[in-house]
Scaffold this motif. Structure first.
Motif, PDB file in Angstrom:
ATOM      1  N   GLY A  67     166.412  43.432 -25.609  1.00 41.21           N
ATOM      2  CA  GLY A  67     166.649  42.082 -25.479  1.00 41.21           C
ATOM      3  C   GLY A  67     167.893  41.670 -24.146  1.00 41.21           C
ATOM      4  N   SER A 115     158.717  47.646 -31.411  1.00 37.50           N
ATOM      5  CA  SER A 115     158.473  46.330 -30.766  1.00 37.50           C
ATOM      6  C   SER A 115     157.193  45.889 -31.172  1.00 37.50           C
ATOM      7  CB  SER A 115     158.408  46.854 -29.326  1.00 37.50           C
ATOM      8  OG  SER A 115     157.201  47.132 -28.602  1.00 37.50           O
ATOM      9  N   ASP A 116     157.001  44.461 -30.761  1.00 37.64           N
ATOM     10  CA  ASP A 116     155.623  43.745 -30.968  1.00 37.64           C
ATOM     11  C   ASP A 116     155.140  43.393 -29.727  1.00 37.64           C
ATOM     12  OD1 ASP A 116     153.428  41.857 -31.672  1.00 37.64           O
ATOM     13  OD2 ASP A 116     155.121  40.380 -32.373  1.00 37.64           O
ATOM     14  N   ASP A 118     152.899  41.643 -28.491  1.00 39.72           N
ATOM     15  CA  ASP A 118     152.405  40.069 -28.598  1.00 39.72           C
ATOM     16  C   ASP A 118     153.588  39.165 -28.672  1.00 39.72           C
ATOM     17  OD1 ASP A 118     150.120  38.564 -28.275  1.00 39.72           O
ATOM     18  OD2 ASP A 118     150.211  37.895 -30.249  1.00 39.72           O
ATOM     19  N   SER A 119     154.862  39.751 -28.632  1.00 42.37           N
ATOM     20  CA  SER A 119     156.050  38.649 -28.670  1.00 42.37           C
ATOM     21  C   SER A 119     156.240  38.205 -27.011  1.00 42.37           C
ATOM     22  CB  SER A 119     157.159  39.449 -29.116  1.00 42.37           C
ATOM     23  OG  SER A 119     157.601  40.547 -28.259  1.00 42.37           O
ATOM     24  N   ASP A 120     156.921  36.847 -27.133  1.00 41.62           N
ATOM     25  CA  ASP A 120     157.233  36.520 -25.946  1.00 41.62           C
ATOM     26  C   ASP A 120     158.606  36.800 -25.565  1.00 41.62           C
ATOM     27  OD1 ASP A 120     154.841  34.511 -25.749  1.00 41.62           O
ATOM     28  OD2 ASP A 120     155.813  33.134 -27.406  1.00 41.62           O
ATOM     29  N   VAL A 121     158.645  37.023 -24.405  1.00 43.34           N
ATOM     30  CA  VAL A 121     159.767  37.612 -23.525  1.00 43.34           C
ATOM     31  C   VAL A 121     159.908  36.860 -22.182  1.00 43.34           C
ATOM     32  CG1 VAL A 121     160.037  39.777 -25.132  1.00 43.34           C
ATOM     33  CG2 VAL A 121     158.908  39.985 -23.009  1.00 43.34           C
ATOM     34  N   ARG A 138     154.237  38.248 -22.255  1.00 47.52           N
ATOM     35  CA  ARG A 138     154.087  38.791 -23.546  1.00 47.52           C
ATOM     36  C   ARG A 138     154.558  40.047 -23.368  1.00 47.52           C
ATOM     37  NH1 ARG A 138     152.683  34.951 -26.843  1.00 47.52           N
ATOM     38  NH2 ARG A 138     150.500  34.156 -26.535  1.00 47.52           N
ATOM     39  N   LEU A 139     155.439  40.712 -24.280  1.00 46.04           N
ATOM     40  CA  LEU A 139     155.865  42.143 -24.231  1.00 46.04           C
ATOM     41  C   LEU A 139     154.961  43.148 -23.623  1.00 46.04           C
ATOM     42  CD1 LEU A 139     158.559  43.629 -24.371  1.00 46.04           C
ATOM     43  CD2 LEU A 139     158.136  44.218 -26.721  1.00 46.04           C
ATOM     44  N   ARG A 140     153.580  42.628 -24.136  1.00 45.48           N
ATOM     45  CA  ARG A 140     152.507  43.703 -23.746  1.00 45.48           C
ATOM     46  C   ARG A 140     152.527  43.958 -22.407  1.00 45.48           C
ATOM     47  NH1 ARG A 140     149.462  40.847 -25.935  1.00 45.48           N
ATOM     48  NH2 ARG A 140     149.195  42.259 -27.906  1.00 45.48           N
TER      49      ARG A 140
END
Length: 197
Positions: A67, A115-116, A118-121, A138-140
């Motif tokens: 983060g 980690s995920d 699909d998470s928003d970063v 997306r973290l992807r």
């Protein structure tokens, strides 16, 4: 080698990242410390410089996955620091460099697996690409970029290694993994006293 498997997405990403890091690390196998620093191509890249640069990138990736997103420093000092991350100086320990690389790999794999995708970063600015503002992603996007980045540097390491002694990195990886000889592959035998796997 990351052989075909039915893994979930984040495990697949972690394994593809590992595959590229295997190749980068294997490029040093059987070299002397002098050869690790050689720049046999037209660029200023050496096998050691690629390893050092990727180590720096792994530290940054672990921080981002935790983060921490810092804006890049693009002043003279920041650019000098970036360029220095491609050179293994004569006063730097190769053993320490490789030990740090191996430890950072473990940290990065752990962070990716936790980690995920699909998470928003937020992606920090990339002024070298003309992007001066942070961007939601997306973290992807970042995780797949790690595969792209490390694959590019694995290719650099492979070309440099072939220029030094004709060895291909895939053959070095297969040797380290203990693959048996076959009609396509003969295990590499390093000279005693050179860098180990």
């Amino acid at each position: 080698m990351y052989s075909p498997q039915r893994d979930d997405e984040v495990t697949g990403i972690a394994n593809y990242v590992d595959q590229q890091l295997d190749a980068i690390r294997a490029a040093a196998f059987g070299l002397t410390e002098t050869q690790l620093r050689e720049t046999p191509c037209r660029s200023a890249l050496s096998v050691g410089g690629v390893i050092k640069h990727v180590l720096d990138g792994m530290h940054g990736a672990v921080a981002r996955l935790a983060g921490t997103v810092d804006a890049p420093v693009v002043d003279d000092a920041g650019i000098a620091r970036y360029l220095a991350a491609f050179v293994v100086g004569q006063d730097e320990s190769v053993d320490d460099l490789l030990r740090d690389f191996d430890a950072a790999r473990v940290q990065l794999r752990t962070a990716i697996l936790a980690s995920d995708p699909d998470s928003d970063v937020v992606a920090p600015p990339s002024p070298w690409y003309g992007q001066f503002d942070a961007q939601p992603i997306r973290l992807r996007y970042f995780l797949v970029h790690l595969i792209e980045e490390y694959a590019r540097h694995a290719g650099h390491a492979d070309i440099i290694r072939e220029q030094i002694d004709g060895m291909s990195v895939p053959a070095l990886v297969m040797t380290i993994e203990g693959a048996p000889a076959n009609q396509f592959f003969t295990p590499y035998e390093p000279t005693p006293g050179t860098i180990g796997p």
